[in-house]
Design an enzyme around this catalytic site. Structure first.
Site, PDB file in Angstrom:
ATOM      1  N   GLU A 172      26.711   5.470 -36.469  1.00 26.86           N
ATOM      2  CA  GLU A 172      28.008   5.951 -35.808  1.00 26.86           C
ATOM      3  C   GLU A 172      27.908   7.143 -34.795  1.00 26.86           C
ATOM      4  OE1 GLU A 172      31.303   6.277 -38.433  1.00 26.86           O
ATOM      5  OE2 GLU A 172      30.991   4.125 -39.232  1.00 26.86           O
ATOM      6  N   GLU A 291      29.412  -2.105 -41.494  1.00 27.45           N
ATOM      7  CA  GLU A 291      30.276  -1.579 -42.770  1.00 27.45           C
ATOM      8  C   GLU A 291      31.671  -2.123 -42.230  1.00 27.45           C
ATOM      9  OE1 GLU A 291      30.805   2.802 -42.393  1.00 27.45           O
ATOM     10  OE2 GLU A 291      28.709   3.100 -42.110  1.00 27.45           O
TER      11      GLU A 291
END
Length: 504
Positions: A172, A291
């Site tokens: 991320e 995710e």
């Protein structure tokens, strides 16, 4: 309400990569400590790993588990988790405002993976660190011996290399919450340089570059384009993340969120093709959706720790969503979407596996149990292996904030040619009406229903607990039949079902 589906043997999407049913474990909350690792637990093995948790995990037949993060990895020193436990340092984890004992590191995690029958998918720190640490970690994990890092691994008790194939290049990095957050060009250059170095060690590694943390990011989808322009020739997958919430308590809109997921996948798949065309490349890059899950139930209770008001506790309860029956339907819809998009989504990881937004929960010193969402994940993982069928679905629908005419009946189909079995996963989004569904089985031999599982509950808020572990659980269905090339099944209002038909 009636719905019809056409399933033709030759009308397919793609062979499903088994890794679509992967999972994720991060050093976050009680995922590791009191999750998989609790040396004082009655079920603990010689390595301190909980046997009851291992059994629940093993039953899922998970092909790969991503580790050790997550936000945690962006300030993680992997060297802290090797060597004698009594010499490992305790560190402050900035991502989750907790302390990390490093009692579990790559050795312990690798042994646990072997116990539960899964592969490691390791992430390197490209937040606070970079190329050197990544190549050293790779050498430690994968080199047979005769070098500094591989010999250190041998000294630490593991002679043979683990030969980990899948490596995530950070986590991320588009997010300003991330330690070492970078813009797309800055990250793209670092990821490309890291990938080059890792491929100098082994050209056959599978490398995963960071895409967007979610489709609401201001940088999306330019982030994907810029990052891939730097890394396209050096990586195999681009990572996407998405979490699903019903904060407004609007079930109809909540259960339409998988259309937002579908557009997200479609947009990034198109961006991959754009960069491929621009580079005149013959390589293919795929999506690693590493995710995903429902996450919103625990947000308020987590604030004190995440805001730093509780000091730096070790393994506190964080992100411990207690899932209800409504979430069963949402998880079923997400998995159906991945099956239908299996031509571009080759890896996906439910986040996470134990205690932290997880299908499995534990009590310290006490039981482990399956949350409500365990079951649709179980059915897809066990029976969703094979080739995804490109189904034609005709169903009444409703307008939601995510899409007009959202079909009440959502269905995916998988043909396991080796077993001669069709598996259908069905969700009825309608809150008051049952759906009578007819599936035309074309190109298949005459079928016979061999398994029918139903999940339905009169309370969308119903949950499983340590004391009542089966309040929401599948039961054997009745009434599904395959006759004359047609599978007929009735879906009660707000229900999830799996129907398996032997056709060969």
């Amino acid at each position: 309400m009636k719905a019809s589906v056409v399933a033709h043997k030759d009308f397919t999407v793609s062979k499903i990569d088994d890794r679509v049913y992967g999972a994720f474990l991060e050093h976050l909350g009680r995922a590791i400590y009191e999750g998989i690792y609790e040396p004082d637990h009655p079920s603990a093995d010689k390595d301190g790993m909980r046997g009851d948790v291992a059994k629940l995990v093993k039953d899922l037949n998970i092909p790969v588990v991503r580790y050790p993060g997550g936000n945690f990895v962006s300030a993680y020193n992997w060297e802290d988790g090797i060597g004698p436990r009594d010499k490992r340092p305790t560190r402050l984890d900035l991502a989750w405002h907790t302390s990390e004992s490093n009692a579990v590191g790559v050795h312990e995690f690798a042994d646990w993976c072997a116990t539960v029958g899964t592969e490691m998918m390791l992430a390197v720190n490209l937040g606070s660190r970079g190329v050197d640490e990544a190549r050293n970690f790779l050498e430690y994990v994968n080199h047979p011996g005769g070098s500094y890092w591989s010999d250190l691994r041998i000294k630490n008790g593991r002679k043979a290399p683990w030969n980990v194939r899948m490596w995530c290049l950070g986590n991320e990095m588009d997010g300003p919450w991330q330690v070492g957050h970078k813009d797309a060009a800055e990250y793209g250059k670092l990821a490309a340089n890291t990938a080059r170095a890792m491929r100098m060690f082994d050209s056959k590694l599978e490398l995963i570059v960071c895409g967007s943390s979610n489709s609401d990011m201001a940088s999306y989808p330019d982030w994907e384009r810029i990052v891939l322009e730097h890394t396209y020739d050096h990586v195999d997958h681009i990572s996407l993340h998405m979490y699903f919430a019903n904060r407004e308590k609007n079930t109809a809109n909540y259960l339409a969120l998988n259309h937002k997921l579908d557009r997200y996948i479609e947009t990034v798949a198109s961006t991959i093709l754009q960069v491929k065309a621009k580079r005149k490349s013959r390589r293919d890059v795929y999506i690693s959706f590493d995710e995903w899950n429902v996450w919103y139930h625990s947000n308020k209770q987590d604030r004190a720790i995440l805001d730093g008001n509780g000091g730096w506790p070790h393994a506190p309860g964080l992100l411990e969503d207690i899932y209800n029956f409504e979430d069963v339907l949402m998880v079923g819809l997400i998995l159906n979407t991945f099956i239908r998009r299996s031509d571009v989504v080759k890896i996906a990881c439910i986040a996470q596996l134990v205690n932290v937004i997880a299908p499995i929960m534990t009590e310290k010193g006490g039981p482990a149990w399956a949350q409500t969402i365990y079951y649709p994940y179980y059915f897809a993982s066990i029976h969703g292996r094979g080739t995804a069928l490109n189904l034609i679905v005709n169903s009444p629908g409703y307008d939601s904030v995510h899409q007009d005419n959202t079909p009440y009946v959502d269905v995916s189909g998988v043909h396991n040619e080796e077993e001669g079995v069709l598996s259908f996963f069905l969700v009825n989004r309608h809150g008051t009406e049952a759906a009578d569904v007819e599936v035309s089985l074309q190109g298949f031999a005459e079928g016979q229903v061999i398994d029918h599982q139903v999940m339905v509950h009169d309370n969308l808020e119903a949950v499983n607990t340590a004391r009542n572990q089966t309040e929401v659980a599948p039961r054997k269905g009745s009434g599904a039949k395959a006759e004359g090339g047609v599978l007929s099944v009735r879906l009660p209002a707000y229900s999830y079902q799996m129907v398996r038909v032997r056709v060969g």
